[in-house]
Motif scaffolding. Structure first.
Motif: not given
Length: 223
Positions: A160-167, A198-202
């Motif tokens: 899906v090529d997201p800009q952000v993945i939030v955990v 992609v940014k992986i952030v809390p």
């Protein structure tokens, strides 16, 4: 038909929404995903939930089943999952899974840093605290959890090529113990340039994300 019954009982329009979708919309609207148009959320708790927002719209799917990232298969011959499949990401990356691994290791007599606890009372939070206090076992367990989470995320990035993945969830409080191996796996296993961007952030909203998101989704439905 919960929404219909609530509408009738209250005399107000009511909507029914999945909890992960509500948390995702809260983070997308005013939290860690604000400003993005494509966002994925991973909710780490009793299980692993998730939600997809693409083009600024929540993706529910034809059968309202979109976003079940916790049921990406990591191991075809792995642990049995409550969904009926085996080897699901949920069985390795949820808070329940982390606590189970630590309990089993402690009960076997391994040096986990949790020996002073009754194995049956060990939680993912206790594992995270022991890791921060220097337990090699707990640090390794959190790192492996982050790596496996990153493997699952890499598949999502490629699809899906997201800009952000939030955990989202208490496990995010582990910080770099989870995020560093997770980000490393995503960089190594997903395709550029998506893997690099992609940014992986809390998550930012804590326990209020679902409430805020539910309000935001209701506003959109009544606009």
């Amino acid at each position: 038909p919960v929404a219909e019954r609530m509408t009738k009982s209250l005399g107000l329009t009511a909507f029914l929404e999945n909890d992960a979708n509500s948390a995702a919309w809260g983070e997308f609207w005013v939290g860690a995903g604000r400003g993005a148009s494509e966002m994925v959320i991973f909710t780490l708790g009793t299980g692993v939930g998730g939600s997809l927002i693409m083009g600024g719209k929540l993706q529910r799917g034809r059968d309202q089943m979109a976003g079940h990232v916790g049921h990406i298969i990591l191991y075809p011959d792995g642990r049995e999952c409550g969904c009926g499949a085996v080897g699901c990401l949920e069985q390795y990356c949820s808070a329940t899974a982390v606590a189970r691994e630590a309990r089993e290791a402690t009960a076997r007599g391994e040096k986990t840093g949790l020996e002073n606890l009754d194995p049956q009372t060990i939680t993912a939070e206790a594992v995270s605290e022991a890791a921060a206090s220097g337990s090699d076992y707990c640090r390794n367990l959190m790192a492996e959890t982050g790596r496996l989470l990153g493997i699952g995320m890499a598949s999502i990035v490629n699809v899906v090529d997201p800009q952000v993945i939030v955990v989202y969830g208490g496990m995010a409080a582990a910080g770099g113990l989870i995020f560093e191996p997770c980000r490393k796996a995503v960089r190594e296993l997903s395709l550029p340039p998506a893997s690099e961007r992609v940014k992986i952030v809390p998550a930012e909203l804590g326990g209020d994300a679902g409430v805020i998101g539910a309000a935001g989704l209701a506003i959109r439905r009544t606009d």
